[in-house]
Design a protein around this motif. Structure first.
Motif, PDB file in Angstrom:
ATOM      1  N   GLU A  84       2.331   1.713  -3.457  1.00 31.12           N
ATOM      2  CA  GLU A  84       1.285   2.159  -4.394  1.00 31.12           C
ATOM      3  C   GLU A  84       0.977   3.638  -4.209  1.00 31.12           C
ATOM      4  O   GLU A  84       0.818   4.374  -5.195  1.00 31.12           O
ATOM      5  CB  GLU A  84       0.018   1.327  -4.174  1.00 31.12           C
ATOM      6  N   GLU A  85       0.901   4.090  -2.958  1.00 36.57           N
ATOM      7  CA  GLU A  85       0.630   5.509  -2.689  1.00 36.57           C
ATOM      8  C   GLU A  85       1.762   6.392  -3.191  1.00 36.57           C
ATOM      9  O   GLU A  85       1.518   7.459  -3.770  1.00 36.57           O
ATOM     10  CB  GLU A  85       0.419   5.723  -1.186  1.00 36.57           C
ATOM     11  N   ALA A  86       3.001   5.958  -2.969  1.00 38.89           N
ATOM     12  CA  ALA A  86       4.152   6.737  -3.440  1.00 38.89           C
ATOM     13  C   ALA A  86       4.175   6.797  -4.968  1.00 38.89           C
ATOM     14  O   ALA A  86       4.458   7.848  -5.560  1.00 38.89           O
ATOM     15  CB  ALA A  86       5.447   6.123  -2.909  1.00 38.89           C
TER      16      ALA A  86
ATOM     17  N   GLU B 260       1.551   6.496  -7.017  1.00 40.28           N
ATOM     18  CA  GLU B 260       0.440   7.348  -7.459  1.00 40.28           C
ATOM     19  C   GLU B 260       0.768   8.822  -7.257  1.00 40.28           C
ATOM     20  O   GLU B 260       0.491   9.663  -8.123  1.00 40.28           O
ATOM     21  CB  GLU B 260      -0.827   6.980  -6.683  1.00 40.28           C
ATOM     22  N   LYS B 261       1.376   9.170  -6.127  1.00 40.77           N
ATOM     23  CA  LYS B 261       1.754  10.547  -5.841  1.00 40.77           C
ATOM     24  C   LYS B 261       2.760  11.063  -6.860  1.00 40.77           C
ATOM     25  O   LYS B 261       2.649  12.196  -7.351  1.00 40.77           O
ATOM     26  CB  LYS B 261       2.339  10.652  -4.431  1.00 40.77           C
TER      27      LYS B 261
ATOM     28  N   LYS C  12       0.828  -1.200   0.000  1.00 38.50           N
ATOM     29  CA  LYS C  12       0.000   0.000   0.000  1.00 38.50           C
ATOM     30  C   LYS C  12       0.864   1.253   0.000  1.00 38.50           C
ATOM     31  O   LYS C  12       0.578   2.225  -0.717  1.00 38.50           O
ATOM     32  CB  LYS C  12      -0.928  -0.010   1.213  1.00 38.50           C
ATOM     33  N   LYS C  13       1.944   1.251   0.785  1.00 39.42           N
ATOM     34  CA  LYS C  13       2.843   2.409   0.838  1.00 39.42           C
ATOM     35  C   LYS C  13       3.494   2.671  -0.524  1.00 39.42           C
ATOM     36  O   LYS C  13       3.600   3.808  -0.971  1.00 39.42           O
ATOM     37  CB  LYS C  13       3.916   2.186   1.900  1.00 39.42           C
TER      38      LYS C  13
END
Length: 454
Positions: A311-313, A315-316, A308-309
């Motif tokens: 994926e968030e990085a 996407e950002k 999840k971490k």
């Protein structure tokens, strides 16, 4: 006697000549050369030359009476030596009101006009000189902003390349993390099936890879270290002796630590054989909960959290790349001189309203204690062919109560400061702004008309 007649004739001719040419500019003198007849400038009629400026309108275009008020369509030329020349309607000639600063329009009236051209010219010259000084200073500031714009453009390009590289690295890491999570999920599923098939024996034969890895991973950080191997692994024939660092490092494949994937293909095989090394203290959970299932759950949760971490990085990074590309796609001028305006906002209070201009983004209006209203989003440059970057258009603002949406036209003017100077609403929900900035200054020649006449 003859001498006096001669003098009188000269004076009379001079008077007639002055009367005939009064009210015309030097560029029109060619039409009023002394001859027997006069051709109206529009070519509509020929009259005797002595009927020019005789206070009677003969030509439809009024060209025969440039110095009187006889023709309704006539124009009188104010020479205004020392100031700017201009035309006035001939109806104002000798009307008792001083229209020309040189008083030439009231040559035959009761008005006592003073020649104020010199004073007006002085003020005009002082104003022009001030404008020229401001223009010079504005051009110097513009050059500095151009240099800053070039550097800022290069920084943005470098930032974009860094973000793209970071996104590529994160994509690789994302694929690896997906693989790790899938492997952890597979091991968890394998453990659940084993439990369903026949219970959870804690003997070495029934323990899974994840069970043993979790047992060795004392601090639950996802990796096994030399200290943890020394604490949990012993020789079968010498259980009391603690393994040396060299022995522990060898079991870790020559490294200082080992993750679950590497453990499955190295140390797990060694322990599974059971001929040289074994795990000590492999007793079950006294509380009755299956420790093996708990262990694989922790591993699966950790890998899911890590995924999840990443994926968030990822996407950002992609959002930042998209935003930066949009900014770099905007036309910031031939030398990127307008780039510094991006991410800046300028405010102006007009009565009870506060207007905010954020160049290349949005224009808003906020009333005292009220909500903010969009007056338009960045649309395009709308200058003239000679000054392409002279106007901005912001469109598709919030709907207007009369229909349509609010919009704003921003006119850029030369100045030594960057500031919002005025806001007007000439028609409902259509706004115009005066925005002053050094980058709007243009290198122009001094106006020939002003300086030649002054």
């Amino acid at each position: 006697m003859r001498f006096h007649v001669f003098i009188f004739t000269v004076i009379l001719c001079g008077f007639a000549e002055a009367r005939k040419i009064r009210g015309i500019s030097s560029s029109y003198k060619r039409f009023y050369r002394e001859r027997r007849s006069f051709l109206c400038i529009d070519g509509s009629k020929i009259i005797p030359f002595d009927q020019v400026n005789d206070d009677y309108c003969d030509c439809e275009d009024g060209s025969d009476e440039p110095g009187t008020s006889a023709c309704p369509r006539g124009r009188f030329y104010c020479t205004n030596l020392g100031f700017r020349p201009h035309y006035i309607p001939s109806s104002r000639v000798n009307d008792g009101i001083c229209d020309c600063c040189d008083a030439s329009d009231e040559y035959n009236s009761h008005a006592r006009c003073q020649n104020t051209c010199w004073n007006l010219g002085q003020r005009e010259r002082a104003y022009v000189e001030h404008q020229m000084r401001a223009l010079d200073e504005g051009l110097q500031l513009k050059q500095q902003l151009i240099e800053e714009g070039v550097l800022l453009w290069r920084e943005k390009q470098a930032q974009l390349r860094e973000l793209q590289q970071a996104a590529e690295d994160l994509q690789i890491k994302l694929e690896e993390q997906k693989r790790r999570k899938n492997e952890a999920d597979r091991l968890k599923e394998q453990k659940l099936k084993a439990l369903e098939a026949g219970g959870s024996s804690l003997t070495r034969d029934n323990n899974t890879v994840a069970d043993i890895f979790t047992l060795l991973d004392v601090n639950n950080d996802g990796s096994i270290t030399v200290d943890e191997v020394q604490a949990k692994v012993v020789l079968i024939h010498d259980e009391e002796r603690i393994l040396s660092e060299e022995e522990a490092t060898t079991l870790l494949g020559g490294g200082l630590q080992m993750d679950l994937i590497k453990f499955q293909h190295t140390l797990w095989d060694i322990l599974n054989k059971g001929d040289t090394f074994k795990i000590k203290n492999t007793q079950g959970d006294p509380h009755g909960e299956d420790p093996d299932l708990k262990a694989v759950d922790r591993v699966a949760e950790r890998e899911a959290s890590n995924l999840k971490k990443v994926e968030e990085a990822y996407e950002k990074a992609n959002v930042q790349i998209s935003d930066l590309r949009k900014k770099l796609a905007i036309d910031y001028g031939t030398d990127w001189e307008f780039l510094f305006l991006n991410s800046q906002c300028y405010k102006l209070k007009v009565y009870e309203y506060i207007y905010t201009l954020c160049p290349f983004n949005e224009v808003t209006q906020r009333s005292t204690g009220g909500a903010e209203v969009s007056l338009g989003m960045w649309g395009m440059w709308a200058g003239t062919p000679k000054n392409q970057y002279g106007q901005m258009v912001y469109e598709n603002g919030e709907p207007c109560w009369q229909g349509g949406s609010r919009s704003t036209t921003v006119t850029l003017t030369c100045g030594t400061e960057t500031a919002l100077r005025s806001v007007k609403e000439p028609s409902k929900c259509q706004y115009i702004m005066d925005f002053q900035t050094p980058v709007a200054c243009q290198p122009v020649l001094k106006q020939r008309g002003i300086h030649s006449e002054l």
